[in-house]
Design an enzyme around this catalytic site. Structure first.
Site, PDB file in Angstrom:
ATOM      1  N   HIS A 220       0.799  -1.226   0.000  1.00 12.40           N
ATOM      2  CA  HIS A 220       0.000   0.000   0.000  1.00 12.40           C
ATOM      3  C   HIS A 220       0.829   1.272   0.000  1.00 12.40           C
ATOM      4  O   HIS A 220       0.296   2.364  -0.142  1.00 12.40           O
ATOM      5  CB  HIS A 220      -0.950   0.031   1.195  1.00 12.40           C
ATOM      6  CG  HIS A 220      -0.262   0.363   2.498  1.00 12.40           C
ATOM      7  ND1 HIS A 220       0.424  -0.577   3.203  1.00 12.40           N
ATOM      8  CD2 HIS A 220      -0.142   1.519   3.174  1.00 12.40           C
ATOM      9  CE1 HIS A 220       0.934  -0.013   4.279  1.00 12.40           C
ATOM     10  NE2 HIS A 220       0.610   1.260   4.298  1.00 12.40           N
TER      11      HIS A 220
HETATM   12  C1  UD1 Z   1      -1.940   5.584   5.749  1.00 12.27           C
HETATM   13  C2  UD1 Z   1      -0.654   5.999   6.494  1.00 12.27           C
HETATM   14  C3  UD1 Z   1       0.307   4.835   6.529  1.00 12.27           C
HETATM   15  C4  UD1 Z   1      -0.354   3.581   7.068  1.00 12.27           C
HETATM   16  C5  UD1 Z   1      -1.573   3.288   6.213  1.00 12.27           C
HETATM   17  C6  UD1 Z   1      -2.292   2.028   6.659  1.00 12.27           C
HETATM   18  C7  UD1 Z   1      -0.077   8.359   6.076  1.00 12.27           C
HETATM   19  C8  UD1 Z   1       0.870   9.286   5.399  1.00 12.27           C
HETATM   20  N1  UD1 Z   1       0.049   7.071   5.773  1.00 12.27           N
HETATM   21  O1  UD1 Z   1      -1.625   5.376   4.404  1.00 12.27           O
HETATM   22  O2  UD1 Z   1       1.405   5.169   7.346  1.00 12.27           O
HETATM   23  O3  UD1 Z   1       0.553   2.491   6.996  1.00 12.27           O
HETATM   24  O4  UD1 Z   1      -2.458   4.396   6.310  1.00 12.27           O
HETATM   25  O5  UD1 Z   1      -3.385   1.746   5.858  1.00 12.27           O
HETATM   26  O6  UD1 Z   1      -0.883   8.788   6.849  1.00 12.27           O
HETATM   27  N2  UD1 Z   1      -9.000   4.847   1.567  1.00 12.27           N
HETATM   28  C9  UD1 Z   1     -10.203   4.178   1.533  1.00 12.27           C
HETATM   29  N3  UD1 Z   1     -10.732   3.785   2.709  1.00 12.27           N
HETATM   30  C10 UD1 Z   1     -10.125   4.047   3.892  1.00 12.27           C
HETATM   31  C11 UD1 Z   1      -8.897   4.717   3.907  1.00 12.27           C
HETATM   32  C12 UD1 Z   1      -8.347   5.103   2.731  1.00 12.27           C
HETATM   33  O7  UD1 Z   1     -10.782   3.946   0.482  1.00 12.27           O
HETATM   34  O8  UD1 Z   1     -10.670   3.678   4.944  1.00 12.27           O
HETATM   35  C13 UD1 Z   1      -8.376   5.309   0.326  1.00 12.27           C
HETATM   36  C14 UD1 Z   1      -8.325   6.824   0.266  1.00 12.27           C
HETATM   37  O9  UD1 Z   1      -9.452   7.349  -0.329  1.00 12.27           O
HETATM   38  C15 UD1 Z   1      -7.089   7.046  -0.545  1.00 12.27           C
HETATM   39  C16 UD1 Z   1      -6.214   5.866  -0.201  1.00 12.27           C
HETATM   40  O10 UD1 Z   1      -7.045   4.852   0.310  1.00 12.27           O
HETATM   41  O11 UD1 Z   1      -7.368   6.978  -1.928  1.00 12.27           O
HETATM   42  C17 UD1 Z   1      -5.103   6.264   0.719  1.00 12.27           C
HETATM   43  O12 UD1 Z   1      -5.506   6.475   2.057  1.00 12.27           O
HETATM   44  P1  UD1 Z   1      -4.670   7.425   3.051  1.00 12.27           P
HETATM   45  O13 UD1 Z   1      -5.416   7.494   4.304  1.00 12.27           O
HETATM   46  O14 UD1 Z   1      -4.277   8.648   2.362  1.00 12.27           O
HETATM   47  O15 UD1 Z   1      -3.293   6.783   3.328  1.00 12.27           O
HETATM   48  P2  UD1 Z   1      -2.763   5.321   3.293  1.00 12.27           P
HETATM   49  O16 UD1 Z   1      -2.101   5.107   2.018  1.00 12.27           O
HETATM   50  O17 UD1 Z   1      -3.852   4.389   3.698  1.00 12.27           O
END
Ligand code: UD1
Length: 395
Positions: A220
């Site tokens: 991820h």
């Molecule tokens: C975040 C943390 C990372 C952690 C990871 C675990 C930061 C910089 N990174 O990264 O350290 O290891 O979480 O998962 O904070 N999304 C969903 N549903 C959710 C959450 C996210 O669909 O419940 C999608 C968002 O819309 C986005 C993507 O996933 O497109 C990224 O989510 P984001 O919360 O930005 O960061 P992670 O990559 O999950």
């Protein structure tokens, strides 16, 4: 709150602890701490920043970990897509809650934007900032998590380090706060959940898996999954390695990775890779059971590297560096970079190697040690001067 106030004296803060959560790993790692605060009846409340919101990344976890609902949930964060926008939303939202409740101590964990935002809000309000999983370094300055870790460690008053390399990093960087070697609460969470996962999860039965006859995969990190070529290399490597060791990899798809595969037009490509079985992200208990019975784990996640080590499952880390170098030293983990051949070789080595090693980042009692220190902050005279600069003998 007096109108126009931007900050508080320590004596104006309440004898309460605020625990901040917001992402999947944060909820897991804070759960044992929240339980420990509850057991000891230490006044506390929980703020959820809303960074993660999908059921498998959020609500299901609260249930699996036996946690009550958070006391506060910030609105409008999920819609903010950039690091700056997301962090700003959580900074403002957590500041509002902190100004209303005035907790003396704010506890943040790890390296997600959630924790940086809340730590910064609490710092500005002169609250005691406690950072659990402090001192972790990957050395990879492309990672948003690395920026967050470094900043948080330098603005925290209490730093709870998991292992020797973390303590060393904090000393070398001359952080201002007190360093405590507590161990990592992820061990507490795993110990707490291992039996529950064996009885409470039916993932092996649902997927027709036999213990030891399959591997699992997760990816991820934005450095990997946001670049089509890197994502394809990582997935090809995991598929070839899993196929080669005869243990197909159940690949649990993080929402970010799913979104990128879709955007890059790679969904049907990945579904047809020999050696990979694509599966949506699952609940915490399902993941723990799948992981603890796997032959090998392929991942780019810091938390999953730790959980593999705790469950005595060899790990192949599909990125350039590990946040947990001691797992490499004890041969629980191998770092491959984004290189198909290296991933295949590491999996071969992993499957043949021993599966017994000491756990370098804790004994399952980290939350008790952390709460001992937090309780001290509530008992001591609030007019105390700011916490002193650390010296090595405090560790
Ligand atoms: C975040 C943390 C990372 C952690 C990871 C675990 C930061 C910089 N990174 O990264 O350290 O290891 O979480 O998962 O904070 N999304 C969903 N549903 C959710 C959450 C996210 O669909 O419940 C999608 C968002 O819309 C986005 C993507 O996933 O497109 C990224 O989510 P984001 O919360 O930005 O960061 P992670 O990559 O999950």
């Amino acid at each position: 709150m007096t109108s126009g106030r931007k900050t508080f004296q320590r004596s104006e803060l309440t004898k309460e602890i605020c625990v901040v959560v917001g992402t999947r790993p944060g909820i897991v790692m804070m759960a044992p701490l929240i339980h420990e605060l509850g057991r000891r009846q230490v006044p506390h409340f929980v703020v959820h920043t809303g960074q993660h919101y999908s059921p498998a990344m959020d609500a299901d976890l609260f249930e699996d970990l036996g946690l009550p609902q958070a006391d506060y949930r910030l609105e409008g964060v999920a819609e903010r897509r950039t690091h700056g926008g997301q962090t700003a939303g959580m900074l403002e939202g957590s500041e509002k809650v902190f100004m209303e409740r005035r907790p003396r101590v704010v506890v943040v964990n790890g390296d997600a934007n959630t924790n940086l935002a809340a730590a910064l809000a609490a710092r500005k309000l002169h609250m005691i900032v406690a950072h659990t999983e402090a001192g972790v370094r990957s050395g990879d300055w492309r990672m948003p998590e690395e920026h967050n870790r470094v900043i948080m460690d330098h603005i925290s008053d209490l730093l709870f380090a998991s292992d020797t390399p973390s303590v060393r990093a904090l000393e070398q960087e001359r952080v201002r706060g007190e360093i405590h070697r507590s161990g990592n609460t992820i061990v507490d969470a795993s110990v707490m959940s291992v039996a529950k996962a064996e009885t409470g999860s039916s993932i092996l039965e649902r997927l027709g898996l036999e213990p030891g006859n399959y591997s699992i995969g997760t990816l991820h990190r934005e450095e990997t999954v946001d670049v089509p070529e890197y994502l394809q290399t990582a997935l090809t490597g995991i598929a070839e390695a899993a196929d080669n060791i005869g243990r197909p990899a159940i690949f649990f798809l993080h929402p970010r990775t799913y979104a990128r595969l879709k955007e890059f037009g790679l969904l049907s490509w990945v579904k047809n890779l020999n050696g990979l079985v694509i599966h949506p992200a699952v609940s915490y208990l399902d993941f723990q059971r799948a992981l603890s019975n796997a032959a090998v784990v392929f991942t780019d996640s810091g938390g999953v590297q730790q959980e593999a080590c705790i469950h005595k499952v060899p790990c192949v880390t599909v990125k350039d560096s590990s946040e947990w170098p001691e797992t490499i030293d004890i041969s629980a983990n191998r770092v491959t970079g984004l290189d198909v051949r290296a991933i295949v070789e590491a999996a071969n080595e992993a499957i043949e190697g021993a599966r017994e090693w000491p756990i370098p980042f804790g004994d399952g009692a980290a939350s008790a040690r952390i709460v001992d220190v937090l309780e001290r902050c509530l008992i001591e005279d609030p007019s105390l001067a700011p916490l002193p600069v650390v010296t090595a003998d405090r560790v």
